[in-house]
Design a protein around this motif. Structure first.
Motif, PDB file in Angstrom:
ATOM      1  N   LYS A  99      -2.048  -6.219   4.922  1.00 27.61           N
ATOM      2  CA  LYS A  99      -3.183  -6.899   4.298  1.00 27.61           C
ATOM      3  C   LYS A  99      -2.823  -8.354   4.051  1.00 27.61           C
ATOM      4  O   LYS A  99      -2.449  -8.757   2.966  1.00 27.61           O
ATOM      5  CB  LYS A  99      -3.563  -6.201   2.991  1.00 27.61           C
ATOM      6  N   ASP A 100      -2.954  -9.132   5.091  1.00 30.19           N
ATOM      7  CA  ASP A 100      -2.558 -10.539   5.047  1.00 30.19           C
ATOM      8  C   ASP A 100      -3.700 -11.391   4.497  1.00 30.19           C
ATOM      9  O   ASP A 100      -4.273 -12.227   5.169  1.00 30.19           O
ATOM     10  CB  ASP A 100      -2.168 -11.008   6.449  1.00 30.19           C
ATOM     11  N   SER A 101      -4.044 -11.180   3.239  1.00 31.69           N
ATOM     12  CA  SER A 101      -5.129 -11.932   2.609  1.00 31.69           C
ATOM     13  C   SER A 101      -4.580 -12.756   1.461  1.00 31.69           C
ATOM     14  O   SER A 101      -3.520 -12.476   0.910  1.00 31.69           O
ATOM     15  CB  SER A 101      -6.203 -10.979   2.086  1.00 31.69           C
ATOM     16  N   ASP A 116      -3.947 -10.621  -1.733  1.00 35.66           N
ATOM     17  CA  ASP A 116      -2.691  -9.877  -1.786  1.00 35.66           C
ATOM     18  C   ASP A 116      -1.506 -10.804  -1.990  1.00 35.66           C
ATOM     19  O   ASP A 116      -0.575 -10.494  -2.730  1.00 35.66           O
ATOM     20  CB  ASP A 116      -2.483  -9.068  -0.499  1.00 35.66           C
ATOM     21  N   SER A 138       3.364  -6.572   4.350  1.00 31.88           N
ATOM     22  CA  SER A 138       2.100  -5.861   4.236  1.00 31.88           C
ATOM     23  C   SER A 138       1.154  -6.222   5.364  1.00 31.88           C
ATOM     24  O   SER A 138       1.151  -7.349   5.860  1.00 31.88           O
ATOM     25  CB  SER A 138       1.437  -6.185   2.889  1.00 31.88           C
ATOM     26  N   ALA A 180       3.797 -10.971   6.921  1.00 32.62           N
ATOM     27  CA  ALA A 180       2.646 -10.161   7.303  1.00 32.62           C
ATOM     28  C   ALA A 180       2.971  -9.272   8.503  1.00 32.62           C
ATOM     29  O   ALA A 180       3.650  -9.689   9.438  1.00 32.62           O
ATOM     30  CB  ALA A 180       1.460 -11.060   7.623  1.00 32.62           C
ATOM     31  N   MET A 196       0.836  -1.196   0.000  1.00 29.91           N
ATOM     32  CA  MET A 196       0.000   0.000   0.000  1.00 29.91           C
ATOM     33  C   MET A 196       0.873   1.249   0.000  1.00 29.91           C
ATOM     34  O   MET A 196       1.215   1.790   1.043  1.00 29.91           O
ATOM     35  CB  MET A 196      -0.935  -0.018   1.216  1.00 29.91           C
TER      36      MET A 196
END
Length: 232
Positions: free
Chosen positions: A82-84, A87, A80, A101, A55
């Motif tokens: 955004k630990d999805s 991503d 990041s 993460a 980001m």
């Protein structure tokens, strides 16, 4: 000579914290706080690894990686919040070498950095030996020495990890590889059951080398076991 790291992170507090820690560990560290300035810093110096937040302002992490991968195979470690899976899939699919993460421990980050740099260094040494090892399998011509793959005479653009996975299967045609074994061999690190990294790399590799990725002929899936080179 100290290894050089470029940190691309828009959170100044995190960037400074990581830089301070890595500097104490003997690394030469430079920072950038947006994708645009990061590209400028990268073009003016040479680095051993990039630590990249996704980001970012001006140019986001994904677009930054796309530009870098057009010109360099430098190791990229994504960090990041955004630990999805989305991503992870996007980042690793674009050529990132690893993912950590936030929040992360400095000890874990340091271990990831050292492992990633070590793998890249070993690969560079192997490549410099120049064994002129070309392997033909089906419609693919794999040049181990020059890190290249051609299909029907046209070059196939693979990332470092994708090429290493393909080479692993080609050089061991009769062997079945579990995900844990693939991860341990390619990433040279312990496998903790995160199938996503293997799944993303395998999917991207198949999209590039298979005529029909949903019905692969080069790398077969043995359900519940792992993968094996197909009899092409």
């Amino acid at each position: 000579m100290n290894k050089k790291i470029l940190i691309v992170e828009d959170d100044v507090e995190i960037s400074n914290m990581v830089k301070k820690y890595l500097t104490k560990e003997g690394f030469d560290v430079k920072t950038a706080f947006d994708g645009e300035s990061a590209l400028k810093v990268f073009s003016e110096d040479s680095f051993d690894i990039i630590l990249l937040d996704l980001m970012l302002p001006k140019i986001n992490g994904m677009d930054f990686m796309r530009v870098i991968r057009e010109k360099s195979l430098i190791p990229i470690l994504i960090m990041s919040a955004k630990d999805s899976d989305v991503d992870k899939a996007l980042g690793l699919g674009l050529g990132a070498d690893d993912y950590i993460a936030k929040p992360f421990s400095m000890i874990e980050l340091l271990a990831r950095i050292k492992a990633t740099i070590r793998r890249a260094t070993v690969y560079s040494k192997e490549k410099s030996k120049g064994d002129n090892d070309k392997i033909i399998i089906g419609d693919l011509e794999v040049d181990i020495d020059n890190f290249s793959v051609n299909k029907h005479g046209k070059k196939v653009e693979l990332t470092f990890k994708e090429f290493e996975i393909l080479k692993l299967f080609i050089k061991n045609p009769n062997r079945v590889f579990t995900k844990a074994l693939i991860y341990n061999t390619i990433w040279q690190d312990n496998y903790y059951g995160d199938d996503n990294i293997i799944n993303v790399h395998m999917r991207r590799l198949r999209e590039k080398i298979e005529d029909n990725p949903s019905k692969p002929k080069y790398i077969k899936t043995l359900w519940g076991i792992g993968y094996k080179l197909g009899e092409v």
